[in-house]
Design an enzyme around this catalytic site. Structure first.
Site, PDB file in Angstrom:
ATOM      1  CG  ASN A   9      -1.773  -0.839   1.504  1.00  0.00           C
ATOM      2  OD1 ASN A   9      -2.397  -1.261   0.441  1.00  0.00           O
ATOM      3  ND2 ASN A   9      -2.191  -1.011   2.575  1.00  0.00           N
ATOM      4  N   GLY A  37       1.676  -1.575   3.806  1.00  0.00           N
ATOM      5  CA  GLY A  37       1.056  -2.625   3.520  1.00  0.00           C
ATOM      6  C   GLY A  37       1.695  -3.687   4.109  1.00  0.00           C
ATOM      7  CB  THR A 200       3.548 -10.047  19.459  1.00  0.00           C
ATOM      8  OG1 THR A 200       2.022  -9.430  18.951  1.00  0.00           O
ATOM      9  CG2 THR A 200       4.144 -10.663  18.324  1.00  0.00           C
ATOM     10  CG  LEU A 201       3.009 -11.130  25.256  1.00  0.00           C
ATOM     11  CD1 LEU A 201       3.536 -11.827  25.941  1.00  0.00           C
ATOM     12  CD2 LEU A 201       1.325 -11.651  25.009  1.00  0.00           C
ATOM     13  N   GLY A 205       7.035  -8.354  25.170  1.00  0.00           N
ATOM     14  CA  GLY A 205       7.656  -9.406  24.310  1.00  0.00           C
ATOM     15  C   GLY A 205       6.935 -10.106  23.520  1.00  0.00           C
ATOM     16  CG  ASP A 227       5.412   5.352  14.871  1.00  0.00           C
ATOM     17  OD1 ASP A 227       4.223   5.008  15.230  1.00  0.00           O
ATOM     18  OD2 ASP A 227       5.515   5.649  13.641  1.00  0.00           O
ATOM     19  CG  ASP A 233       3.642  -5.430   9.294  1.00  0.00           C
ATOM     20  OD1 ASP A 233       2.880  -6.311   9.655  1.00  0.00           O
ATOM     21  OD2 ASP A 233       3.234  -4.467   8.942  1.00  0.00           O
ATOM     22  CB  ALA A 261      10.120  -1.686  14.347  1.00  0.00           C
TER      23      ALA A 261
HETATM   24  P1  ADP Z   1       0.975  -5.426  17.274  1.00  0.00           P
HETATM   25  O1  ADP Z   1       1.749  -3.959  16.873  1.00  0.00           O
HETATM   26  O2  ADP Z   1       0.978  -6.126  15.870  1.00  0.00           O
HETATM   27  O3  ADP Z   1      -0.269  -5.047  17.865  1.00  0.00           O
HETATM   28  P2  ADP Z   1       2.654  -5.689  19.413  1.00  0.00           P
HETATM   29  O4  ADP Z   1       2.173  -4.405  20.189  1.00  0.00           O
HETATM   30  O5  ADP Z   1       2.360  -7.095  20.193  1.00  0.00           O
HETATM   31  O6  ADP Z   1       1.880  -5.894  18.029  1.00  0.00           O
HETATM   32  O7  ADP Z   1       4.106  -5.620  19.048  1.00  0.00           O
HETATM   33  C1  ADP Z   1       5.055  -6.625  18.411  1.00  0.00           C
HETATM   34  C2  ADP Z   1       6.274  -6.777  18.862  1.00  0.00           C
HETATM   35  O8  ADP Z   1       6.907  -5.603  18.800  1.00  0.00           O
HETATM   36  C3  ADP Z   1       6.158  -7.272  20.289  1.00  0.00           C
HETATM   37  O9  ADP Z   1       6.293  -8.542  20.675  1.00  0.00           O
HETATM   38  C4  ADP Z   1       7.695  -6.605  20.780  1.00  0.00           C
HETATM   39  O10 ADP Z   1       8.868  -7.415  20.461  1.00  0.00           O
HETATM   40  C5  ADP Z   1       7.962  -5.438  19.794  1.00  0.00           C
HETATM   41  N1  ADP Z   1       7.283  -4.096  20.658  1.00  0.00           N
HETATM   42  C6  ADP Z   1       6.045  -3.350  20.514  1.00  0.00           C
HETATM   43  N2  ADP Z   1       6.017  -2.460  21.293  1.00  0.00           N
HETATM   44  C7  ADP Z   1       7.186  -2.296  22.230  1.00  0.00           C
HETATM   45  C8  ADP Z   1       7.694  -1.680  23.256  1.00  0.00           C
HETATM   46  N3  ADP Z   1       6.864  -0.578  23.409  1.00  0.00           N
HETATM   47  N4  ADP Z   1       8.731  -1.963  23.841  1.00  0.00           N
HETATM   48  C9  ADP Z   1       9.472  -2.931  23.249  1.00  0.00           C
HETATM   49  N5  ADP Z   1       8.922  -3.749  22.165  1.00  0.00           N
HETATM   50  C10 ADP Z   1       8.036  -3.544  21.704  1.00  0.00           C
END
Ligand code: ADP
Length: 282
Positions: A9, A37, A200-201, A205, A227, A233, A261
């Site tokens: 996208n 995308g 994912t959490l 983690g 951000d 992804d 990221a």
């Molecule tokens: P989505 O963005 O798809 O909802 P998550 O929020 O679970 O998924 O984030 C995906 C992955 O990105 C996490 O498992 C972690 O590895 C990393 N991540 C996301 N937010 C953070 C954060 N605030 N600090 C450290 N790692 C993060």
């Protein structure tokens, strides 16, 4: 080698202090065109994390097409199976307001036209180690790709996002599912049938559950968050790139890549390189 059958996208990101009411015009604070995308982001993330990656998808015949193509190929992702179809490319019109809240309208465009796989697409899937899919293209195409992969010993990894009800015959073809907590809650028991599930959490983690009941978890990697767009992804792409090294190693690459990221603005631009991930690995 990883083949992604998925979406690409152009994200049209507008920043505004306050969202307009129906019929109202307001002055925006900023604007950016950002290639994205889920399919393209995950392919670029897998490539940067060290895998060979190939993208099977479609762009339209509009002004965005050349830029979307360029971003993928400049990242080292194979674009031989990227086709051009009549009509608009996929776009996401994103409004970010002063409170940092997003509203997003996704128009499928060329992604919605991904209804057929060519013989060359099928050959690429059969030759790959891993097929990686999301749900921004027609589900019938995801199913056809997954079936062909399974028949040729290609591991099938699905990130069921945006989450929705899926036909049971698709779940039967999945080896690895990568879900966030919202998707896990929405899908519930259907995930029990998937041999490998990674949840994912966010900042906490991720965890892993194998078919034999084996579990692993990896703590969040502490970072200065700028951000979180694209973190999921990036996590999924890095996990796919290192899946053959076993769940524990794959989780640590994915958690580190996902965390990195979040330290930069934007989706595709914030995806870390293999060197950056390696340096931060714990
Ligand atoms: P989505 O963005 O798809 O909802 P998550 O929020 O679970 O998924 O984030 C995906 C992955 O990105 C996490 O498992 C972690 O590895 C990393 N991540 C996301 N937010 C953070 C954060 N605030 N600090 C450290 N790692 C993060």
């Amino acid at each position: 080698r990883i083949v992604v059958v998925g979406s690409v996208n152009m994200d049209l990101v507008t920043r505004v202090r306050r969202r307009p009411e129906p019929g109202e015009t307001v002055a925006g604070e900023g604007f950016a065109l950002v290639p994205g995308g889920k399919g393209a982001n995950q392919a670029i993330a897998a490539r940067r994390a060290g895998a060979e990656a190939e993208f099977v998808g479609a762009v339209g015949d509009d002004v965005f097409a050349a830029e979307l193509r360029r971003v993928l190929s400049d990242s080292g992702v194979g674009t031989e199976q990227l086709r051009t179809v009549a009509g608009p490319s996929g776009v996401a019109a994103i409004v970010v307001d002063g409170g940092g809240e997003n509203t997003i309208i996704v128009v499928g465009g060329a992604n919605a036209a991904m209804t057929e796989l060519t013989p060359a697409d099928l050959d690429a899937i059969a030759a790959a180690d891993t097929l990686m899919c999301q749900l921004e293209i027609p589900v019938s195409t995801v199913l056809a790709a997954a079936r062909h992969a399974r028949a040729h010993d290609t591991t099938v990894l699905l990130n069921p996002s945006p989450v929705r009800e899926l036909p049971p015959e698709l779940w039967a073809e999945i080896d690895v599912a990568v879900v966030n907590e919202g998707e896990a809650a929405h899908l519930g028991t259907v995930l029990k049938a998937v041999p490998h599930v990674i949840t994912t959490l966010g900042a906490a983690g991720a965890n892993y559950r194998g078919a034999d009941g084996e579990t692993r978890s990896h703590p969040g990697v502490p970072v200065e968050v700028v951000d979180t767009t694209g973190a999921g992804d990036t996590f999924t792409g890095a996990l796919a790139a290192h899946w053959h090294e076993g769940p524990e190693t794959a989780l640590s690459w994915a958690c580190t890549a996902g965390a990195l990221a979040t330290t930069k603005l934007g989706a595709s631009a914030s995806i870390p390189t293999r060197e950056a991930i390696e340096q931060a690995l714990v």
